[in-house]
Design an enzyme around this catalytic site. Structure first.
Site, PDB file in Angstrom:
ATOM      1  N   ARG A  72      36.583   0.479 -12.487  1.00  0.00           N
ATOM      2  CA  ARG A  72      35.462   0.441 -13.458  1.00  0.00           C
ATOM      3  C   ARG A  72      34.575  -0.782 -13.222  1.00  0.00           C
ATOM      4  O   ARG A  72      33.364  -0.723 -13.321  1.00  0.00           O
ATOM      5  CB  ARG A  72      35.991   0.368 -14.893  1.00  0.00           C
ATOM      6  N   THR A 120      28.287   3.340 -17.004  1.00  0.00           N
ATOM      7  CA  THR A 120      27.719   4.658 -16.661  1.00  0.00           C
ATOM      8  C   THR A 120      26.192   4.609 -16.604  1.00  0.00           C
ATOM      9  O   THR A 120      25.581   5.271 -15.759  1.00  0.00           O
ATOM     10  CB  THR A 120      28.128   5.714 -17.726  1.00  0.00           C
ATOM     11  N   ARG A 147      26.632   0.586  -9.640  1.00  0.00           N
ATOM     12  CA  ARG A 147      25.538   1.202 -10.412  1.00  0.00           C
ATOM     13  C   ARG A 147      24.472   0.178 -10.783  1.00  0.00           C
ATOM     14  O   ARG A 147      23.284   0.495 -10.833  1.00  0.00           O
ATOM     15  CB  ARG A 147      26.104   1.870 -11.665  1.00  0.00           C
ATOM     16  N   HIS A 166      30.726   8.743  -9.170  1.00  0.00           N
ATOM     17  CA  HIS A 166      31.642   9.163 -10.222  1.00  0.00           C
ATOM     18  C   HIS A 166      33.023   8.620  -9.856  1.00  0.00           C
ATOM     19  O   HIS A 166      33.376   8.586  -8.682  1.00  0.00           O
ATOM     20  CB  HIS A 166      31.706  10.693 -10.292  1.00  0.00           C
TER      21      HIS A 166
HETATM   22  P1  CMP Z   1      29.594  10.635 -13.869  1.00  0.00           P
HETATM   23  O1  CMP Z   1      30.262   9.315 -13.915  1.00  0.00           O
HETATM   24  O2  CMP Z   1      29.638  11.439 -12.630  1.00  0.00           O
HETATM   25  O3  CMP Z   1      30.226  11.525 -15.046  1.00  0.00           O
HETATM   26  C1  CMP Z   1      29.504  12.347 -15.893  1.00  0.00           C
HETATM   27  C2  CMP Z   1      28.022  12.327 -15.641  1.00  0.00           C
HETATM   28  O4  CMP Z   1      27.238  12.815 -16.723  1.00  0.00           O
HETATM   29  C3  CMP Z   1      27.580  10.879 -15.483  1.00  0.00           C
HETATM   30  O5  CMP Z   1      28.039  10.394 -14.269  1.00  0.00           O
HETATM   31  C4  CMP Z   1      26.082  10.990 -15.688  1.00  0.00           C
HETATM   32  O6  CMP Z   1      25.387  11.338 -14.505  1.00  0.00           O
HETATM   33  C5  CMP Z   1      25.986  12.132 -16.683  1.00  0.00           C
HETATM   34  N1  CMP Z   1      25.718  11.596 -18.018  1.00  0.00           N
HETATM   35  C6  CMP Z   1      26.585  10.974 -18.840  1.00  0.00           C
HETATM   36  N2  CMP Z   1      25.970  10.616 -19.988  1.00  0.00           N
HETATM   37  C7  CMP Z   1      24.681  11.018 -19.862  1.00  0.00           C
HETATM   38  C8  CMP Z   1      23.535  10.933 -20.715  1.00  0.00           C
HETATM   39  N3  CMP Z   1      23.603  10.342 -21.918  1.00  0.00           N
HETATM   40  N4  CMP Z   1      22.358  11.449 -20.246  1.00  0.00           N
HETATM   41  C9  CMP Z   1      22.293  12.029 -19.043  1.00  0.00           C
HETATM   42  N5  CMP Z   1      23.338  12.137 -18.188  1.00  0.00           N
HETATM   43  C10 CMP Z   1      24.515  11.642 -18.590  1.00  0.00           C
END
Ligand code: CMP
Length: 143
Positions: free
Chosen positions: A89, A95, A106, A119
């Site tokens: 993480r 995220t 990121r 991811h």
């Molecule tokens: P990832 O870590 O691959 O896991 C789930 C994905 O959903 C995340 O990356 C983002 O690309 C997408 N995601 C999660 N939250 C949001 C959000 N609030 N708006 C748009 N996309 C999201």
């Protein structure tokens, strides 16, 4: 402990695969399996089942199935599973790229939360479910 990372299409088409992999390698994290593939809709829906119903779900599935991603099983040789998850993480960052610290993957390369570049399984349980979606046991090497 093993975990799964997916270097998503946005990173693959920008040529960031080597840079991202090297960030894990520099910590001593080993690559136990790796492949490039364009995700099928069925597998994308299995992977992101928890997000079904969210307003970004359809575009997430579309984005993940339109271009190739790089899938890797990481072998993280630390004292307990919780440390492995929190180390990954920390390397990846929040995220939302706008909230991710500089120095994280990121934070350094991300632009939009809906176009995340990487991811990672978010727990040992998630890793155990996600790895077999993409790898047979014989494709994962211990060393
Ligand atoms: P990832 O870590 O691959 O896991 C789930 C994905 O959903 C995340 O990356 C983002 O690309 C997408 N995601 C999660 N939250 C949001 C959000 N609030 N708006 C748009 N996309 C999201």
């Amino acid at each position: 402990m093993r975990t799964l990372i997916i270097i998503r299409p946005y990173a693959v088409i920008r040529g960031l695969v080597g840079e991202i992999i090297s960030r894990f390698e520099r910590h001593g994290i080993r690559i136990a399996g790796i492949k490039v593939l364009r995700l099928s809709k069925v597998l994308a829906e299995k992977l992101y089942r928890e997000h079904e119903g969210k307003n970004y779900y359809d575009s997430l599935i579309e984005n993940m199935t339109s271009k190739p991603s790089v899938f890797a099983v990481l072998d993280i040789d630390v004292l307990d599973d919780a440390h492995a998850t929190s180390l990954v993480r920390k390397i990846i960052g929040d995220t939302d790229p706008a909230l991710a610290d500089m120095g994280t993957i990121r934070g350094d390369f991300g632009l939009r939360i809906d176009q995340n570049i990487i991811h990672a399984s978010d727990s040992p349980d998630a890793a155990q479910k996600e790895i077999p979606l993409f790898f047979d046991e014989k494709e994962i090497v211990e060393y």
